[in-house]
Scaffold this active site. Structure first.
Site, PDB file in Angstrom:
ATOM      1  N   PRO A   1      40.808  55.163  38.096  1.00 60.20           N
ATOM      2  CG  PRO A   1      42.752  56.163  37.304  1.00 60.20           C
ATOM      3  CD  PRO A   1      42.120  55.673  38.552  1.00 60.20           C
ATOM      4  N   PRO A   2      39.868  54.582  34.578  1.00 59.92           N
ATOM      5  CG  PRO A   2      38.385  55.331  32.957  1.00 59.92           C
ATOM      6  CD  PRO A   2      39.264  55.815  34.058  1.00 59.92           C
ATOM      7  N   GLY A   3      41.195  51.630  32.989  1.00 63.47           N
ATOM      8  CA  GLY A   3      42.392  51.035  32.416  1.00 63.47           C
ATOM      9  C   GLY A   3      43.494  50.692  33.388  1.00 63.47           C
TER      10      GLY A   3
ATOM     11  N   GLY B   1      43.283  48.206  35.600  1.00 70.31           N
ATOM     12  CA  GLY B   1      43.270  46.765  35.859  1.00 70.31           C
ATOM     13  C   GLY B   1      42.313  46.317  36.933  1.00 70.31           C
TER      14      GLY B   1
ATOM     15  CB  SER C   1      44.006  71.303  45.734  1.00 74.80           C
ATOM     16  OG  SER C   1      43.791  71.120  44.356  1.00 74.80           O
TER      17      SER C   1
ATOM     18  CE  LYS D   1      45.911  67.760  43.131  1.00 77.65           C
ATOM     19  NZ  LYS D   1      45.355  68.525  44.253  1.00 77.65           N
TER      20      LYS D   1
END
EC number: 3.4.21.53
Length: 816
Positions: A373-375, A377, A695, A738
């Site tokens: 995901p974004p951010g 690194g 799921s 999760k």
């Protein structure tokens, strides 16, 4: 036609006022070719056609009046009535002069407008019956006065731009008070097209006619302005070209006198640069061939410029220059740990590469792909890898790239052609073994110009990229020593052929504990430095950082967390700038003062055990989430309703769960006829948010069994897993996110599929201590852990279905 009682002996009669004119009903017609005559307009006309001369003679024999009407086609020698405009001007013949060639020159003055009612005679000339057109009197008001003033100003402007307007006309216009007369005077002196002049003549309303004249003047002004600009630009360009030509000739003469041959010196410099660039043999051969072509060309030709640019690129591309890798594994580990906490898999892979490189110098560079995901690194990790390996770092963003030529470059036949992003990046790096980051790989597009992801297949294939061919360079280039690092937020959009060529390393989101440690070690010091703060100015309490993480950010990465910390630092910096002397301590209570009300509130935990409400677990683009899956029953004719913007996969999960329950109805003491007499409604709150994924199967089955048997579900149990028709619990993805969501929501137990037991290695031990994680194989094990009672007791009586509690969820796209 009536004749005057007085015989005319002079050629210049006295003109009477318009109201005193007596216009005969029948008049001879003079078709005129390329001019429109307006009332009170004095103009000379040359008459050459026999019929027209007879019409003039007839007018002179009478009261000197003649009907002037313009013909459609100026080349028509004998125009028929339908080829003559029916609106014209009654004119007075003031003078007549017979010319030696048989033609007649007459001077006429327009009197009044008239319309041809009918043609009475056709021989020996046209005689027409006319109807005089009487114009309405213009209202004298401010609008009319403003219009007349605007027209005068427009005419003055176009006269300044070079339009030939007689000074007498300008003087007359200043004294005219009638808008119709002003319109006619300007129209007769403006040099309009025949159709435009006739159109103005036919407009009876004087104000409307003057308005149209104003529009034509505005168009003429714009046209003259553009024409003046073009003429000035042409004049300047001509002067510039003449000056350059003169100076160039002078320079040539001076160089010949001095024996200076600048062109040859430039070519010699190019030759030396080619020889010292350490190109491969085939590349140097092509470069010298192009240099030979350049020597035979004139220096100012366009082709010479193209070849010179091409040679510059060949010289500047790093064909053999490399940086020496730092193979010190301990140093590399220290650098990676300094720049990033956690991300152990990535660090381990880089250290493995260094170890193998130390043993095998000829090993080709790996092709890594960081997916997360974004951010988290990913991009900054590429810079750390380059620093650890002592290599140059170059990054190109592929977001929005839709053209194959962006990767491979344009062929040199195109004007302004350049190499593609890969060769440009290599030139920027200056070495042939940099760390090359392909950022936002999943954002590549494609259109009719080609698919750039297909062009990357050659770049990212270790078996092919030792001879990468750019369309502009058109020579093989070795990319096998480059360490390619791609980044993506999702792996799904990446084409399978491209995905298969890369070593994918998933970078999941950070837990709250990890975010806290990163904030203390990296984010707070960096934001303090960026905002000019020191330890004597501000101190962040650990609990305050936890407050910011829990209530002001909800993301897998760290960008919003750093943004909120920076927001606090800026407010503190302002206080210090305003004269605050004491150290400011950021406490949990002070966070709301700096950042306002909390942006995210915890609403995941239920108050009590409820029937038909289950804590499901879902994965979103910003991490994990707890979903309250609700089910209820009602009297009806059978059937099931699904709400909450569920996707097709999730709907099928509900169908599979219901099929399992009906096939095992006797075990749960459910009467088979019940499904024909009642209806089931399954809802997942946050109805505005789309949800999909398999799921949630276990949670759906548990909710349905709970509502059908009236056995409550434990409020502190969360679950995830797909269900099969045989009741098997199948594996899912995103387990770490999760479980993190379950811990954040205060769950005490998380039920996961047995086949996901291997993924527990990736979950920090500290997180596993906060919640009991139970792997299961079948749905019966889930029911035993989640329901208050199991096995299900036989019902004693008919109970009312439980009403589910509605919980409002945050608006974000959810994938269960």
């Amino acid at each position: 036609m009536s004749k005057s009682d007085q015989e005319h002996t002079t050629t210049e009669p006295t003109i009477v006022a318009e109201e005193e004119l007596r216009i005969p009903e029948l008049l001879p017609l003079l078709p005129i070719r390329d001019v429109v005559v307006y009332p009170f307009m004095i103009i000379p006309l040359f008459v050459g056609r026999e019929m027209s001369i007879k019409a003039v003679d007839q007018a002179l024999a009478g009261d000197r009046m003649i009907m002037l009407a313009t013909q459609h086609d100026i080349g028509d020698e004998d125009p028929t009535p339908d080829k003559i405009y029916n609106v014209g001007t009654v004119a007075m013949i003031m003078r007549m002069l017979k010319l030696p060639d048989g033609r007649v020159k007459i001077l006429v003055q327009g009197l009044v407008k008239a319309r041809i009612a009918e043609f009475v005679e056709f021989k020996p000339f046209h005689t027409v019956r006319i109807e005089r057109l009487v114009e309405p009197v213009a209202v004298d008001n401010l609008e009319t006065e403003a219009l007349m003033r605007t027209v005068r100003e427009q005419l003055a402007k176009i006269a300044e731009l070079g339009k030939q307007i007689s000074p007498e006309v300008m003087v007359i216009l200043e004294n005219i008070t009638d808008p119709g007369s002003m319109a006619d005077l300007i129209a007769s002196n403006l040099g309009l097209k025949l159709s435009e002049a006739q159109m103005l003549l036919e407009i009876e309303d004087p104000v409307r006619r003057l308005t149209k004249v104003n529009d034509l003047l505005a168009r003429e002004h714009e046209m003259l302005s553009v024409q003046a600009q073009i003429q000035n630009a042409a004049r300047e360009e001509m002067g510039k070209n003449q000056k350059e030509y003169y100076l160039r000739e002078q320079m040539k003469a001076i160089q010949q006198e001095l024996g200076d041959h600048d062109g040859k010196e430039e070519l010699e410099e190019l030759r030396k640069a080619i020889e010292t660039a350490r190109m491969p043999e085939n590349v140097e051969k092509e470069a010298l061939k192009q240099l030979g072509r350049l020597e035979r060309m004139h220096g100012d030709s366009g082709e010479a410029g193209v070849i010179r640019t091409y040679l510059d690129w060949l010289i500047e591309i790093p064909w053999s220059k490399t940086t020496r890798d730092s193979l010190d594994i301990i140093r590399a580990k220290k650098i990676l740990d300094e720049d990033h906490s956690y991300l152990d898999k990535v660090k381990e892979r880089i250290l493995e590469f260094l170890a193998v490189r130390k043993l095998n110098k000829q090993m080709k560079g790996p092709i890594l792909c960081f997916v997360g995901p974004p951010g988290v690194g990913k991009t900054s990790l590429g810079k750390s890898i380059a620093r650890a390996l002592n290599r140059k770092f170059v990054r190109i963003s592929l977001g929005g790239v839709r053209d194959e030529a962006e990767i491979r470059g344009h062929r040199r036949t195109y004007l302004g052609a350049l190499p593609g992003r890969i060769i440009q990046g290599m030139k920027q790096a200056g070495t042939r073994n940099p760390v090359f980051m392909l950022d936002e790989l999943d954002k590549l597009g494609y259109d009719y110009k080609g698919d750039p992801s297909a062009a990357l297949l050659e770049v990212l294939d270790p078996q092919q990229n030792n001879a990468f061919s750019d369309h502009y360079v058109n020579l093989p280039y070795d990319l096998s020593n480059v360490l390619f690092v791609a980044t993506a937020n999702h792996s799904d959009p990446i084409p399978s052929a491209l995905f298969d060529r890369m070593e994918v390393i998933n970078i999941p989101g950070y837990t709250e504990e990890e975010k806290l440690e990163i904030a203390i070690r990296y984010l707070v010091p960096r934001q303090m430095k960026d905002n000019g703060l020191k330890a004597k100015h501000i101190v962040f309490e650990e609990e305050a950082l936890k407050e910011i993480i829990a209530k002001y950010t909800r993301e897998a990465g760290l960008r919003n967390l750093e943004r909120e910390i920076g927001n606090v630092c800026r407010k503190v910096a302002r206080k210090i700038a305003e004269g605050h002397k004491r150290q400011i301590r950021v406490t949990p209570a002070a966070v709301a003062t700096f950042l306002g009300a909390a942006k995210f509130l915890r609403d995941d935990e239920m108050d009590k055990n409820e029937v038909g409400v289950v804590n499901g677990l879902a994965w979103t683009s910003v991490g994990g989430e707890v979903l309250h899956i609700e089910a209820t029953t009602m009297a009806g004719k059978g059937g099931m309703a699904l709400t909450g913007q569920l996707g097709d996969v999730m709907k099928e999960s509900v169908q599979a769960a219901l099929a399992y329950i009906r096939s095992h109805g006797s075990e749960f003491h459910i009467n088979p006829d019940w499904f024909q007499e009642n209806e089931i409604h399954v809802h997942v709150p946050a109805g505005a948010v789309p949800k999909d994924g398999p799921s949630a199967g276990c949670a759906m089955a548990t909710a349905l069994i709970s509502v059908l048997t009236k056995v409550p579900v434990k409020k502190d149990v969360a679950m995830t897993g797909e269900i099969s028709l045989r009741g098997k619990v199948l594996p899912i993805g995103g387990l770490k996110e999760k479980i993190l969501a379950a811990v954040r929501a205060g769950m005490k137990m998380v039920i996961i599929p047995e086949q996901n037991r291997k993924d527990l290695e990736d979950i920090p031990k500290a997180m596993q201590k906060k919640v009991k994680i139970v792997p299961v194989k079948e749905i019966d094990e889930v029911l035993k852990l989640a329901l208050e009672k199991f096995p299900i007791p036989a019902p004693k009586g008919k109970a009312k279905p439980a009403t589910p509690k509605v919980v409002v969820r945050p608006s974000k796209e959810i994938s269960a």
